[in-house]
Write an enzyme that holds these catalytic residues in place. Structure first.
Site, PDB file in Angstrom:
ATOM      1  N   ARG A  51      24.074 -25.702 -60.118  1.00 50.66           N
ATOM      2  CA  ARG A  51      24.834 -25.005 -58.796  1.00 50.66           C
ATOM      3  C   ARG A  51      23.115 -24.613 -58.091  1.00 50.66           C
ATOM      4  O   ARG A  51      22.547 -24.930 -57.270  1.00 50.66           O
ATOM      5  CB  ARG A  51      26.034 -24.149 -58.616  1.00 50.66           C
ATOM      6  N   TYR A 112      27.832 -28.717 -31.152  1.00 51.57           N
ATOM      7  CA  TYR A 112      28.833 -29.513 -31.498  1.00 51.57           C
ATOM      8  C   TYR A 112      30.227 -28.552 -32.398  1.00 51.57           C
ATOM      9  O   TYR A 112      29.914 -27.493 -32.729  1.00 51.57           O
ATOM     10  CB  TYR A 112      28.256 -29.928 -33.462  1.00 51.57           C
ATOM     11  N   ASP A 201      19.368 -28.852 -35.003  1.00 51.78           N
ATOM     12  CA  ASP A 201      19.886 -29.967 -35.291  1.00 51.78           C
ATOM     13  C   ASP A 201      19.563 -31.381 -35.448  1.00 51.78           C
ATOM     14  O   ASP A 201      20.206 -31.932 -34.053  1.00 51.78           O
ATOM     15  CB  ASP A 201      21.858 -29.837 -35.382  1.00 51.78           C
ATOM     16  N   LYS A 226      26.833 -38.126 -41.169  1.00 49.70           N
ATOM     17  CA  LYS A 226      26.730 -39.129 -40.077  1.00 49.70           C
ATOM     18  C   LYS A 226      25.851 -40.482 -40.366  1.00 49.70           C
ATOM     19  O   LYS A 226      25.668 -40.347 -41.402  1.00 49.70           O
ATOM     20  CB  LYS A 226      26.369 -38.618 -39.187  1.00 49.70           C
TER      21      LYS A 226
END
Ligand SMILES: *Cc1c(COP(=O)(O)O)cnc(C)c1O
Length: 427
Positions: A51, A112, A201, A226
């Site tokens: 992690r 978004y 973003d 994307k």
């Protein structure tokens, strides 16, 4: 030559990459191990637990950091200011964890849907964040929304689905003129104690078309699902910063909150990025060609594409997505760099039934949500991606029953045009 001087076409292949030291493997292996052997308690190679540290994830994180223009040295931060998460929204969550309870956030009005939902439906309740949604294409609206307690300004450009363009350099100048750069409370976990963090973003543009950090932003965020991934086969998110203090806080919270990207996904996104510059060049060229064709089509009411002179913020898009001396007209590439992206929205002449007939008739364009993959997608925002937006707000934004959104893939543009023509024939 320092990596920051390389052209993006070179960066996407080499930035932050080197052969794996044990075997010389040219591509980073997928390190699946959750833990790493130590010589003596606390004596390790820099890798303790996956992690916190994973070599495959680091390879991707360094790549995206450098693509977004970070100059942080590996000796200061092993991933050089790049951080990968399980999804785009997990990346956003990590940024919001840098705020303290009750802080003020100013957010672009057309973002978004999931970003809007996280702020309104989750963080307002769990963190007491106070949010204002403003249309930042009008800088005076942003100016009047800022207060001495604004700790985060969150923007997106081009926006989804209306493809509004906001002026990144002008916003950075305005916000950093009014608010000091973010200052953090005591390390390691102190939140933003004063000043304001500015985040973009950058999902719709990709770092090939737009570099928010170079225009004065503190953090660039991506849904890697994307364009970065580019093949519609992985969900992921990324943050990049060039500021070491911000980098240290993001790294701390990435590990402490824990929504990290897995090694398999990091490998897939890194593999996708190798062709990002090539893919964006084609997305830019084909979308511009298709947008121009649509604009002359008798069954189309109007087209929204930042590369068309009819777009209200075309000049800004030219400045920040294409660059000085840019020839959007040559297919949106300037010395191989920059363009207006692969997303187009348009209004069909007709009602909901006409839109349905059109959407059912196209074949090459797959009727599906999401975007940014090699294959072309088509969708109906009012029924599909933006159904959760209340009808009144949809009307206000212009998300009508005859609005269609295209994600133009890298197929032959004339084949795509023929497919759309076949769709129009049935309207
Ligand atoms: C898809 C998307 C997100 C969310 O990313 P996920 O990977 O789906 O969590 C955020 N912003 C934009 C602009 C997006 O298109």
């Amino acid at each position: 030559m320092p990596e920051s001087h390389f052209h993006p076409d070179t960066l996407v292949i080499h930035a932050g990459q080197r052969p794996e030291p044990v075997t010389g493997a040219v591509m980073p292996p997928i390190f699946t191990s959750s833990t790493y052997a130590q010589k003596s308690p606390g004596e390790h190679t820099g890798f303790e637990y996956s992690r916190s540290h994973n070599p495959t994830r680091y390879a991707l994180e360094r790549m995206v950091a450098l693509l977004e223009g970070s100059t942080i040295a590996e000796s200061d931060d092993p991933s050089r200011g790049g951080y990968a998460f399980a999804s785009g929204l997990a990346a956003m969550d990590c940024v919001l964890e840098l705020l303290n309870a009750g802080d003020e956030v100013v957010c672009m009005d057309d973002v978004y849907g999931g970003s809007n939902r996280q702020l309104r439906m989750v963080k307002a309740r769990s963190q007491g964040l106070k949010e204002k949604f403003v249309d930042m294409t009008d800088l005076s609206k942003l100016e009047s929304a800022l207060t001495p307690r604004t700790r985060l300004v969150w923007i997106e450009t081009p926006t989804n689905p209306m493809l509004k363009i906001v002026d990144l350099a002008a916003i950075a100048k305005l916000v950093h003129g009014r608010c000091a750069p973010a200052k953090f409370g005591p390390a390691p976990n102190g939140g933003i104690a004063d000043g304001c963090l500015l985040v973009c973003d950058n999902t719709f543009a990709s770092p090939i078309n737009q570099r928010p950090l170079s225009l004065g932003f503190d953090v660039a965020m991506h849904s890697a699902t994307k364009y970065l991934g580019g093949h519609s086969d992985v969900v992921g998110g990324l943050l990049a910063t060039a500021d070491l203090e911000i980098a240290r806080r993001i790294r701390y919270h990435q590990n402490a909150v824990g929504a990290v990207m897995g090694a398999f996904d990091a490998y897939l996104v890194l593999r996708g990025i190798k062709t990002l510059a090539l893919r964006m060049e084609r997305h830019n060229q084909s979308a511009l060609k298709i947008a121009r064709w649509l604009e002359t089509h008798p069954k189309v009411d109007s087209v929204i594409y930042p590369g068309l002179p009819s777009h209200p913020q075309h000049a800004i898009a030219r400045k920040q997505m294409v660059g000085p001396g840019g020839e959007g007209g040559k297919g949106g590439t300037v010395g191989g760099r920059g363009g207006f992206g692969g997303m187009i929205t348009f209004y069909l002449k007709g009602d909901l039934a006409a839109s349905r007939r059109f959407l059912e008739r196209v074949h090459l364009f797959t009727l599906a949500e999401s975007l940014g993959g090699v294959e072309s997608l088509i969708e109906h925002p009012a029924i599909m991606t933006h159904a959760s937006v209340p009808a009144a707000q949809r009307d206000e934004l212009g998300i009508a029953d005859n609005l269609i959104r295209l994600s133009v893939g890298i197929e032959d543009a004339d084949d795509l045009i023929a497919d759309l023509e076949h769709g129009f024939a049935g309207v």
